[in-house]
Design an enzyme around this catalytic site. Sequence first.
Site, PDB file in Angstrom:
ATOM      1  N   SER A 252      -2.269   5.037  13.299  1.00 34.00           N
ATOM      2  CA  SER A 252      -2.024   3.643  13.650  1.00 34.00           C
ATOM      3  C   SER A 252      -0.575   3.280  13.386  1.00 34.00           C
ATOM      4  O   SER A 252      -0.015   3.607  12.345  1.00 34.00           O
ATOM      5  CB  SER A 252      -2.928   2.757  12.804  1.00 34.00           C
ATOM      6  OG  SER A 252      -2.407   1.456  12.756  1.00 34.00           O
ATOM      7  N   LYS A 253       0.009   2.573  14.346  1.00 38.28           N
ATOM      8  CA  LYS A 253       1.408   2.180  14.174  1.00 38.28           C
ATOM      9  C   LYS A 253       1.552   1.177  13.033  1.00 38.28           C
ATOM     10  O   LYS A 253       2.638   0.906  12.568  1.00 38.28           O
ATOM     11  CB  LYS A 253       1.971   1.610  15.476  1.00 38.28           C
ATOM     12  CG  LYS A 253       1.415   0.267  15.869  1.00 38.28           C
ATOM     13  CD  LYS A 253       2.113  -0.272  17.102  1.00 38.28           C
ATOM     14  CE  LYS A 253       1.489  -1.602  17.476  1.00 38.28           C
ATOM     15  NZ  LYS A 253       1.787  -2.089  18.778  1.00 38.28           N
ATOM     16  N   ARG A 254       0.428   0.628  12.587  1.00 38.84           N
ATOM     17  CA  ARG A 254       0.483  -0.280  11.445  1.00 38.84           C
ATOM     18  C   ARG A 254       0.790   0.476  10.157  1.00 38.84           C
ATOM     19  O   ARG A 254       1.181  -0.114   9.165  1.00 38.84           O
ATOM     20  CB  ARG A 254      -0.833  -1.047  11.312  1.00 38.84           C
ATOM     21  CG  ARG A 254      -0.871  -2.274  12.208  1.00 38.84           C
ATOM     22  CD  ARG A 254      -2.254  -2.885  12.279  1.00 38.84           C
ATOM     23  NE  ARG A 254      -3.071  -2.208  13.268  1.00 38.84           N
ATOM     24  CZ  ARG A 254      -2.927  -2.355  14.588  1.00 38.84           C
ATOM     25  NH1 ARG A 254      -1.992  -3.151  15.057  1.00 38.84           N
ATOM     26  NH2 ARG A 254      -3.688  -1.718  15.442  1.00 38.84           N
ATOM     27  N   LYS A 255       0.568   1.788  10.192  1.00 41.68           N
ATOM     28  CA  LYS A 255       0.828   2.559   8.968  1.00 41.68           C
ATOM     29  C   LYS A 255       1.939   3.586   9.125  1.00 41.68           C
ATOM     30  O   LYS A 255       2.712   3.816   8.221  1.00 41.68           O
ATOM     31  CB  LYS A 255      -0.453   3.268   8.540  1.00 41.68           C
ATOM     32  CG  LYS A 255      -1.507   2.278   8.077  1.00 41.68           C
ATOM     33  CD  LYS A 255      -2.689   3.021   7.495  1.00 41.68           C
ATOM     34  CE  LYS A 255      -3.980   2.284   7.804  1.00 41.68           C
ATOM     35  NZ  LYS A 255      -5.038   3.171   8.239  1.00 41.68           N
ATOM     36  N   ASN A 256       1.960   4.228  10.292  1.00 45.09           N
ATOM     37  CA  ASN A 256       2.913   5.330  10.488  1.00 45.09           C
ATOM     38  C   ASN A 256       3.514   5.266  11.873  1.00 45.09           C
ATOM     39  O   ASN A 256       2.897   4.719  12.778  1.00 45.09           O
ATOM     40  CB  ASN A 256       2.174   6.673  10.365  1.00 45.09           C
ATOM     41  CG  ASN A 256       1.779   6.943   8.948  1.00 45.09           C
ATOM     42  OD1 ASN A 256       2.623   6.999   8.082  1.00 45.09           O
ATOM     43  ND2 ASN A 256       0.495   7.065   8.714  1.00 45.09           N
TER      44      ASN A 256
END
Length: 502
Positions: A252-256
């Site tokens: 997820s772009k929210r994390k990585n």
Amino acid sequence: MTVRVRIAPSPTGDPHVGTAYMALFNMIFARHYNGTFILRIEDTDQARSRPEYEENIYSALKWANIQWDEGPDIGGAYGPYRQSERFDIYKQYAEELLSKGKAYKCFCTAAELDEMRELSAKQGGRQGYDRRCRHLTPDEIIEREQAELSYVIRLKVPLNGECVYEDAIKKRMTFPWADIDDQVLLKSDGFPTYHLANVVDDYLMKISHVIRGDEWMSSTPKHILLYESFGWTPPTFLHMPLLLGKDGKKLSKRKNPTSIFFYRDSGYLSEAFINFLTLMGFSMTGDQEIYSLDDIIREFDYKRIGVSGAIFDVQKLDWVNQQYLIKNISVEQLWDRIKEWSFNDEFMQRLMPLCHSRIKTFGDFMDLFNFLFINHLHYHDAIFVVKDLSKEQICYLIQSLIWRLDELENWNGTGVNQASREIAEIFGVNHKKIVMPILFASLMGKTQGPPLFDSVNLLGKDRTRARLLKAMEYLGGISNKKMASLKKAWQEKSGQPLMIKD
Ligand code: GLU
């Protein structure tokens, strides 16, 4: 058998590493079996699709050396390859299903559907839609048509029994039909849903094997039913293990960083990047880990594709990249590759205006711009000291900034300027504090530097996002509980300053 495979990305966001991963396996499969690899753009979601996202898919895949044989940009015998240019075709096929009695018109309003969904949730049912229009008499249908009520076309899903099919990777799959809604095929505005457009195109483009991520597996019964309803033979399905983050969850772009451009901009070799991606889903004989694309095309055997999720481990990517550098790039070639990466004329021309009046000697150049050429900034507490704000409060500001930039869909300097001003206002914090030190510290690892918003343009969206995430991580992040309340407050933004409490 003639092998024809495809990827069908939707141009609704940044080019995802998952797209490169699927593209690679499709391309390798096609090359191994002397087949054809097609790129189809699935832009049926007109509200979210953008031409620039489509362009980005092409340039990201080209950077990764992935080449397709037919596609919107190069044409082919089965075009057009962009779904928005094929709407008439889908309509015609939806009508065919209506006339065959395999689909029906549903006149329910949004309010009625909401009511049904609520009721079904209360009763613990899985179905949202209670199929009431499936049982309309011909007279009732005519009556509604004459009243010019708008309608969608839904697929008649069997009421009982199971969908059973053989996935070439996951083996025998069984889905009870009772769990599957009567899928909408054509929306009231005449636009097709993913399911209809995808199946019609796979059929018309003579796709022999559908190789896609296993997140689509729950759609496959609907697709198989569509093939059967039309009287077509379904392709062979190969559902690949999904790329997972180190936490075992979907990337997820929210994390990585998930954008292919992040890896390009961070200075990975494209050939190492694709070697790494193939390692995620496949193992060569003898567990060889460093190999060329030609090697894997030659050795490819879909039976050696993994069944469960593959961890996208950046440390492993770093290792693969270094192996490549050592083994495949000679000392003579090295400088050329580094120049090509970020020391090229085009990039330097963009940078020079920022440099011109800011250096006393050339020796100051690196000191000023080091943040553009390094992957790991060395954060330390002193650069993040902001009067009256705790580390967690700084994280609130950064997180909200990320959300705002995503909403604006503008991550360049103007976007960061606008978003940071809005965040300052929403939180009742002086804008200067957000820029300096918070943004300077997060993006450059120092409290001062060349003008921030111009620097953001040079850093690029993906490295900017990654650094904001890293800064939050360094600062200790936001607990799940607080994240949930921040998110709620953010979504409900009432125009009142958000209270920042520790
Ligand atoms: N448009 C879908 C996507 O965005 C295609 C999925 C499929 O391959 O069927 O990935």
